[in-house]
Enzyme design. Structure first.
Site, PDB file in Angstrom:
ATOM      1  CB  SER A 176      14.450 -43.792   7.784  1.00  0.00           C
ATOM      2  OG  SER A 176      13.966 -44.212   6.541  1.00  0.00           O
ATOM      3  CG  ASP A 429       7.733 -47.679   9.404  1.00  0.00           C
ATOM      4  OD1 ASP A 429       7.379 -47.353   8.251  1.00  0.00           O
ATOM      5  OD2 ASP A 429       8.922 -47.676   9.789  1.00  0.00           O
ATOM      6  CG  HIS A 454       9.439 -44.179   8.965  1.00  0.00           C
ATOM      7  ND1 HIS A 454       9.912 -45.468   8.885  1.00  0.00           N
ATOM      8  CD2 HIS A 454      10.313 -43.434   8.228  1.00  0.00           C
ATOM      9  CE1 HIS A 454      11.010 -45.507   8.145  1.00  0.00           C
ATOM     10  NE2 HIS A 454      11.284 -44.285   7.741  1.00  0.00           N
TER      11      HIS A 454
END
Lengths: 492, 492
Positions: A176, A429, A454
């Site tokens: 991320s 995601d 994710h």
């Protein structure tokens, strides 16, 4: 119109008037003992602190602070083992450590030293202690550039002070925003790091690089995949909520049906309620993992499929809203322990929210919008002026986002001059559309994981892993091994 | 012991107690009409100003300032011509423009747009006007990182606003510190610049990367080459100066012999006098050009050979000191107009000195020492602690140099991950030892110019140019043409 705005691991409600993320909600449980995939208690590391310059980029402020980092050397072969660095993102580093099982899985075969470095202004790495978020001055050093300089200084120092580390090649890892940092670390400090694995890193999310529609339309896809009717029902729900929420009696009924901790008092509350729902759908897409996990909330395997169970036939009116309630209850109350649902729910690590809110109001300007057609959300547009005005209003001091800066300093979409970065993205995601989905060069490799949410690849190996994430991890290991071999080949 | 410390185009006396450069002397004539190689009046450009963030790396300070840049578009083919950017260094940009004839020579054949961007805190690009150097706060934004961000912002803006510039590839050029900036610009912003020519850029001069002896021993070589006896005489002179300078009568005699504007009153003055001499020998080596030029001072062709004329037989005592006087007179009084020699002489652009003094006391920590054996200077050691103490003392506010920062942020000696940089160095230049003298990869090319002094290749073509600088320029043009061709080949 409201905008539900998400990022990475921090989920935030943005209110109708575009007040940005600092007012937001965080639903992260730093450690959840009920989570079978959380590594806390199963892994062994030591905690250290490193003295950092508060300001790497100027010489007026000579303050220093203590940056936390975690170190695990039980697998390390000092003669030839690499250093694996997790470039910490917007939260407590122990939580990232506990949720990045991939590093713990591969450390033994690589004989690697593991280091998890906390990002300044998060967790316990506060440049000014409890005053860190006090005002514009104390917050001035919360930038990704300062964080990268922290990582560089930490590694350089450790390599010179830790016996055996001097010549060890360093590989960076992150998911991320941490993945963005890992890739940027290789762009900006390739003298420190031989390569980076940037997992689910939406590096093109900067407002000028990606269509604002990207996030919402991608977030819709796993719902359509689970059941097109489910997505249609959610798309329909906004009108029904608006209708019911327009009267006092309707708001009372909504509050009661959704077991809200605090009843919806007016239309502004209804707007917040919708933002909270938008957030929830996005979050659910991010953590749509193939096995029970507790990354943001404790959830069953493939939670979207499960949540869509109550929305699988065309609904409208009261039955639709009841279906929506059931679906969000899966997210907020899978364990059945919640007494009520709180649309202003604050997580346990609120500083993480605040920090990301600040970053989103300075250099991390990510445009989000919805059209209600290619996505299942209530339409709203992206308006930078309103967004910027909301930043100052929310922070109670003048704060001007600079949307051009991020693309300039991190090379926009023009990454060809870089090397040795893996960009992995799970197509489930919502952030994947703003990531690198096609290889840019032989050394800038995109790995696409169709069944991944994710940064699934950064999680521990699991019997329920789809074959594509297993293959992705194998490919990642091979590429990383190549970087390390090349390093030793060229070592003089 | 004194330390004569030089850098690039700014020459500085450092006093006996290691007070750093801000107290220094600058001997630059921004424009000298007697200089046949100065381009002033022969070239045509327009002057513009661009609004820059004072602080690119933080969001508390929202001040802006006007950065000056010069633009010449008379050669430019908007359809296919590149942009040539000179990344301005520590001085008035018009002076660099007038002394970088190479760009003016090649612009027509490349059909290039020329831009000379001034470095913040120099020339007319003052972030806080006359208060820019007032105190630690106002000086806080004088760093190379901020300057690079200025260049990036300027170019990005011009490319979007200047009709025809949108797709033009940009090549950066710079000499000395400007060459360091040109190379670092490619390291840090390859999204903006397809390649850089870094002429006489001592990028390894950071104290931890190069032996402190490097500068002084390299500065000695052209003297030895001109006449080994000349270098021996200079080496001998320090003892003779010390002897004579130890008494009042001796100092009087020295002052008179050297026609000093202000007599040497005590041994501290004698120390300053020796620093000034050391500076002179270094400067003379930098500008040891093959034709009459006036880069630092008006000088004849091959000035070292000429200066050594009075030192070509073994001397000692009074005759030696007279020979030294004659030699320095060549440097300071070639035109015969000087009424006296001023060892505290201040140049016309004193802010340039002050600025470099600040940079040398913050991130540009360059260690200098001498052993009197491999070089012809009076021995002195490098002592960082004294140096750092001198910085605060001199600036009247706490100022702590951070010698580790430059190597970290600019990749130390580990440049392999970079591409498309030419490092050219003249071996007559004292700074060459701290430059890149061997190619690092097929795209990181070192060009060595045995008969070249400080960035001779950036100067206008001249009938007296040695063949090696002619060859260097040909090679440089060919490589630059390759970058531009590659850019268009990959252009979509």
């Amino acid at each position: 119109m409201d905008v539900g705005c998400f990022f990475g691991l921090v989920c935030v409600v943005i209110f109708g008037n575009f007040v940005p993320q600092a007012a937001g909600i965080r639903r992260i449980s730093p450690y959840n003992p009920r989570n079978p995939t959380d590594l806390a208690g199963k892994i062994d590391y030591k905690t250290f602190y490193f003295k950092q310059q508060v300001d790497h980029f100027g010489f007026e402020n000579t303050d220093t602070y203590q940056q936390r980092y975690l170190l695990a050397d039980q697998f390390w072969d000092k003669n030839e083992g690499p250093i694996f660095l997790y470039t910490g993102n917007e939260g407590d580093i122990t939580w990232f450590c506990n949720n990045t099982g991939f590093l713990w899985d591969i450390a033994p075969e690589f004989k690697a030293l593991l280091i998890f470095a906390e990002h300044r202004y998060y967790g316990l790495s506060m440049p000014y202690g409890s005053e860190s978020y006090k005002d514009a001055h104390h917050l001035n050093y919360l930038t990704s550039e300062q964080a990268l300089a922290d990582f560089g200084s930490l590694i350089t120092s450790l390599k010179s002070s830790l016996p055996g580390a001097k010549n060890s090649p360093v590989v960076a890892f992150g998911g991320s925003y941490g993945g963005m940092l890992a890739s940027w670390f290789r762009l900006k400090y390739p003298n420190v790091v031989v390569g980076s694995l940037a997992a689910s890193a939406p590096i093109f999310e900067f407002s000028e690089l990606t269509n604002c529609e990207a996030y919402m339309s991608t977030a819709t896809k796993p719902y359509v995949k689970a059941s097109p009717t489910c997505a249609d029902n959610i798309r329909q729900s906004w009108a029904d909520i608006n209708k019911v929420g327009s009267t006092g009696a309707g708001r009372q009924s909504l509050s009661s049906m959704f077991r809200l901790c605090k009843p919806l008092a007016n239309v502004e509350d209804v707007a917040d309620f919708k933002s909270w729902l938008s957030d929830t759908w996005g979050n659910l897409a991010m953590v749509n993992y193939p096995y029970p996990a507790s990354f943001l909330e404790p959830l069953p395997a493939w939670p979207i499929k499960k949540a869509c169970g109550s929305l699988s036939s065309p609904l409208t009116g009261q039955p639709l809203l009841e279906g929506i309630f059931e679906a969000v209850s899966l997210y907020y109350n899978y364990t059945g322990q919640a007494k009520c649902l709180d649309i202003n729910q604050q997580g346990t690590a609120s500083l993480g929210d605040k920090g990301w809110g600040y970053q989103a109001c300075t250099e991390m300007v990510q445009a989000i919008c919805a059209d209600g057609k290619s996505d299942m959300f209530e339409p709203f547009s992206w308006n930078f002026t309103s967004y910027a005005a909301g930043c100052s209003k929310n922070w109670h001091f003048p704060l001007t986002p600079r949307p051009d800066w991020g693309p300039l300093v991190y090379w926009s979409r023009n990454l060809k001059a870089a090397s040795n970065i893996i960009f992995s993205n799970g197509l489930l995601d919502p952030w994947s559309t703003s990531g690198v989905l096609k290889s840019i060069s032989p050394t800038l490799v995109a790995i696409v994981i169709p069944e991944g949410a994710h940064h699934l690849d950064l999680r521990s190996s699991n019997p329920a892993d789809p074959t594509d994430v297993v293959a992705a991890r194998t490919q990642e290991k091979k590429i990383i091994q190549g970087w390390i071999s090349d390093y030793w080949k060229n070592f003089k």
